[in-house]
Structure formats: C-alpha cells, structure tokens
Enzyme design. Structure first.
Site, short mmCIF file in Angstrom:
data_model
loop_
_atom_site.label_atom_id
_atom_site.label_comp_id
_atom_site.label_asym_id
_atom_site.label_seq_id
_atom_site.Cartn_x
_atom_site.Cartn_y
_atom_site.Cartn_z
N GLU A 1 0.82 -1.19 0.01
CA GLU A 1 0.05 0.00 -0.07
C GLU A 1 0.76 1.13 -0.38
O GLU A 1 1.99 1.40 0.72
CB GLU A 1 -0.84 0.05 1.22
CG GLU A 1 -1.71 1.24 1.43
CD GLU A 1 -2.53 1.14 2.75
OE1 GLU A 1 -3.60 1.99 2.94
OE2 GLU A 1 -2.06 0.26 3.76
N CYS B 1 -5.39 -2.51 2.71
CA CYS B 1 -5.24 -2.23 4.31
C CYS B 1 -6.32 -2.82 4.92
O CYS B 1 -6.28 -4.20 4.76
CB CYS B 1 -5.08 -0.74 4.59
SG CYS B 1 -4.59 -0.61 6.29
N LYS C 1 -9.28 2.61 -2.88
CA LYS C 1 -9.99 2.13 -1.49
C LYS C 1 -11.40 2.67 -1.34
O LYS C 1 -11.39 3.88 -1.28
CB LYS C 1 -8.74 2.33 -0.51
CG LYS C 1 -9.31 1.69 0.73
CD LYS C 1 -7.95 2.10 1.75
CE LYS C 1 -8.44 1.46 3.08
NZ LYS C 1 -7.47 1.68 4.31
#
Length: 529
Positions: A285, A403, A350
């Site tokens: 990430e 994440c 995301k």
C-alpha cells in the site's frame, strides 16, 4: 463486591482476555476472563430494572475498556511517525478509542441481563448479547471489528477451521459460550449439577471443533493454479522516512531492485530477465511516495522492472483533478495494475477508509479544532465507489482489498459478481505505522481468517510485514516476517469449494440466537402468569 473493587476487577478481567489475541494467542485465559465477567454481572441482576441495566452496563464498560486498552495500546505508535504534530494526541487516542469501543461491550452486558436466567441459560444469553454488540461494533460509524472475541477461538490452525462453518460472528458466539461456561457451575445462580453438566457439554463441543479442524487439515489437498507465479516485495521502509523528499528516489529504486530477478527463496531462479516466469509482482500500500500514475518515467521504470509476462500491482496515491480549475483535487488510496510497457491496465481505489487515519469525520468541525488525518494528504483521501473483481492477462479474477478492508467479513466479497467468486484476495497494506508491536500480527491473523471463512487464498503484501501467501485453509505457504526486507516467491494456491459459511453466511447463527431469545422471553412470560 461493590464499587471500585468490582470495577477494577472487571478492567483486569478484560485486559487478561486480550492475551487471547495475536501475537500471544493464549486463548485458555478466556476460561478465567469470561467467567469473571459473568460473576461480576450476577449481583446486578438482583437490582430493579433500571439499576440492573446501569450496573451491568458499567461492568461491561470496565471489562471492555481493559480489553481494548490492553489489546490496542499499539495505536499510539502511529502518532510517533510525525511526533512534532501528533505526539500530544497519544494519551487521548490510546484511552479514547478503548473507551468508545467499550460502549458496545456495555450495551452487550446490559442487554444480556434482559435474557438472564439462573444456571447455564445466563451464559447463552450473554453469548447472544455480546455477539449482537460485536456485530454492531463492526458496522456502526463505518465499523471497527478489530479484536473481535471470535479471534480468540481461532488462535490455532486447528480451531481456526471452525470459521469455514460459522464465520467470525459465529466464532464470537462460540467463544463466549464455551469459555464462559465455568461460571455456570459457580456463584449462587442455578444448580451446581446443571452447571457441571453444561461445562462438560461445552468441553465436548470444543473437542468436537478441534476434531473437525484436525480432520479438515489432514484431508487438505490444494492444487496450485497452473502458470501463475507470485512475487511479493517487502521493502521495510520506515514510515517516518518514507515521505521525506530526499528519500523518495532511493525508496523507489529499492522497490525496483527488489522486483527484478528471482527472490532469494525462489525455486525458479534464472539470470535471464526475459525468461522470468513471474505472473504478478506485488508492491505494498502507498509503495511510491508520489503519484505513480502521473509520472511517465516512473511508470516506464516500474514496467521495465518486471518480467515480460508480468503484471505489477503497485500501491500509490492517485490524484484526480477537481471538476473545475478552482476546485481542490481529490486523492485516492489506490492499487495500480501496470504491464511491462508501463501502461496502467486497471486500478482500484480503496472504498472503506480509516477514520482519522485517512480522512477526518465531520471535517468542518474537527478540522477547526486542529484535528487532521495522519495521512500526508491535505484534507485526507476520498473513498472509491467501485468494488469489483479485477481480471488481467495471465491471472484469474481476484478481489483487491487495501489495508484494513480485509478485516470486514461481510465486505470481502462485495466486489464479486452474482455467482462468481474471486480466485484469490489481494491485500496490500502499510503496517509500518505501528512498528514492531502487536498491531501487524493482529492484522495478519484477521486477514488469514478471511481465507478460511471463504476457502479463498490470500496474497498479502505489507511494507514492513507480514507478507505471505496463504491457502484457503489458512496455511501459510510462503511469508516474510515483520521487519524483514526482501521478496518472496511462490505459486498461487487454488481456491477451495465454497465453504458452509460462504454459502449460508450468518443465517444459522441468527436462527440459533433467535431461538435462545424466544425461549428466554417465553420463560419470563410464564413466570409473570
């Protein structure tokens, strides 16, 4: 026991229960922690209704505060990355988050007293109430199901297999039911004989779960996906140094170097880059400390660093211009999929952002008070809107998760089309924020459980670790430990057939909880008549 003694014991019982979580995995402590909770609630059930609810809620809050304080202390590490700006918030964050999460525990124990009946039934009522409050904790205000009690029951590979039957919420119900059982034979509520019989039944049930897990693992036979080779790059870049302008080029060059040629653990080593068999190279990430998609030179260099038949999955900030020249640009926490020519073939933004870490809720109000996000993005990130499977040349369809998106059991298949399952979960993360603490271990344990719940392999790449290839049984095939710098290679395990939990979800759990509630209400109504 009353007053501060009862409150203090509840806090200690909760802190003890946190030892069941990663990295300690001392799940037998729950046989002490949960019974203490039950015995501390017992006296409250003798009080009038309002006082009973208030007293039980307070015991639950104290237990939850101790549990989350002991389990989430490492949150403060993130505020040390930019200590000059955020260190003053450490005492607030380390205590405020556990205090807020403990409210769900307070709700659960208060509701449990409405189902409280002497003997084993009070254990069942507590299991139902805490399962409900934990479910709420995973959904309200974007949700935060971290340290859910069910992970305590998934402390071993054998017991972890139960998740394929009931999922995380079912594990939470079973954990409370099984580990609180000794309280059924203690205290003044109920007959000891009934309590001992209940304890014996729960021990047999736990043995049955262990037997199921052992048989499932013994019969495990996972074939690898043909012609798919993975390389996970773990640069181990210190978060405090990552975004410094003088380090950006070096950090990027390190990523390129780790992407070239065989990893030290490779069993297909070759000196010829043109013969590199790697199908997918993964960076963590926000791997690049700049907007990779906007830098043609960097894209070309990234493409040149992978094999001729490879795809690079690279985490990066992505910038999108505003609707007009005067509008502020929007920033996304993204995963770019880059081919050897340097072209971006697909991307994922995301969707489920971290409050305060990636954006500030009620930004107008809290921003005026000086509270900003921990990210290096002014105003924080914008949320993506497109949950979908990604299909690229040479790879089966997979679901990207950035994440902590991997910790939400109800969301990991949000991008799957009707009737279509991903061949694997691709999870990239940057746990460098939390250093060498319990946080990265807890995150990895939760990610592994998603694989077991669905029978879908997990490919996980983290900046500082833990990076791993995990099969649908939760077995770690290849990994790099926390803090290690390097790359690891391996084949992609095949997905298993859809699990019972994957087919039925939480329906069996809801049915069981409903039966317990109905039985409890029925008994109460009979007593009134």
């Amino acid at each position: 026991m009353q007053g501060w003694r009862r409150s203090g014991l509840a806090v200690l019982a909760g802190a003890l229960g946190a030892l069941a979580q990663a990295p300690v995995h001392a799940f037998p402590v729950l046989w002490l922690s949960f019974p203490l909770l039950v015995l501390l609630i017992d006296p409250a059930t003798d009080a009038p209704p309002l006082r009973r609810l208030r007293a039980a809620a307070w015991v639950g809050w104290c237990y939850g505060f101790g549990y989350f304080l002991a389990g989430l202390w490492w949150i403060g590490s993130a505020f040390l990355v930019d200590a000059a700006a955020f260190a003053w918030l450490i005492p607030v964050a380390v205590t405020a988050l556990p205090a807020g999460l403990a409210l769900f525990m307070a709700l659960g124990t208060a509701v449990a007293t409405l189902l409280w009946r002497p003997g084993p039934w009070r254990i069942a009522g507590l299991a139902v109430a805490l399962t409900g409050s934990e479910w709420l904790r995973g959904h309200i205000l974007t949700g935060f199901p971290w340290l859910s009690f069910g992970y305590g029951l998934a402390a071993t590979d054998t017991l972890m297999q139960t998740a394929s039957l009931v999922g995380l919420n079912g594990l939470t119900f079973l954990a409370v039911l099984l580990f609180a059982a000794p309280a059924a034979a203690l205290g003044r509520q109920g007959r000891p004989r009934d309590g001992l019989a209940f304890v014996g039944a729960t021990l047999l049930g736990l043995a049955g779960l262990a037997a199921f897990g052992a048989i499932r693992l013994a019969s495990a036979n996972v074939a690898d996906v043909p012609d798919v080779r993975l390389r996970l790059v773990q640069p181990a870049i210190d978060q405090a140094l990552k975004w410094l302008p003088e380090n950006r080029l070096k950090n990027f060059e390190d990523m390129l170097a780790l992407s070239r040629g065989p990893a030290p653990t490779s069993d297909t080593a070759t000196a010829d880059p043109a013969a590199d068999p790697t199908t997918l190279v993964v960076w963590p990430e926000t791997a690049t400390p700049f907007a990779l998609a906007d830098d043609g030179y960097a894209l070309a260099a990234a493409g040149a660093a992978i094999g001729p038949k490879s795809i690079l999955a690279a985490g990066s900030v992505r910038v999108e211009p505003g609707p007009d020249p005067t509008a502020e640009p929007r920033y996304f926490n993204s995963l770019l999929f880059i081919d050897p020519s340097g072209a971006v073939r697909s991307l994922y933004d995301k969707v489920h952002l971290v409050p305060f870490g990636e954006y500030v809720p009620f930004q107008g109000v809290l921003g005026a008070l000086g509270l900003g996000s921990l990210s290096n993005v002014v105003g924080g990130f914008s949320a993506g809107t497109d949950n979908r499977l990604i299909t690229l040349p040479g790879l089966p369809a997979f679901e990207p998760l950035i994440c902590y998106e991997i910790i939400f059991p109800d969301e990991v298949l949000a991008g799957a089309a009707r009737g279509q399952r991903p061949a694997f979960f691709l999870n990239v993360t940057n746990d460098a924020w939390f250093g060498d603490t319990a946080g990265p271990y807890q995150h990895f344990a939760q990610a592994r459980l998603r694989a077991v719940e669905q029978g879908i392999p997990l490919v996980r790449d983290a900046n500082t670790g833990i990076s791993a290839i995990v099969d649908g049984y939760g077995k770690v095939r290849q990994f790099l430990p926390l803090g290690a710098r390097g790359a690891v290679e391996g084949p992609l395990p095949g997905a298993l057939a859809s699990t019972i939990y994957g087919k039925l979800g939480n329906f069996p759990l809801v049915l069981i909880c409903a039966i317990i509630v109905i039985c409890s209400i029925t008994v109460r109504l009979r007593r009134l008549h």
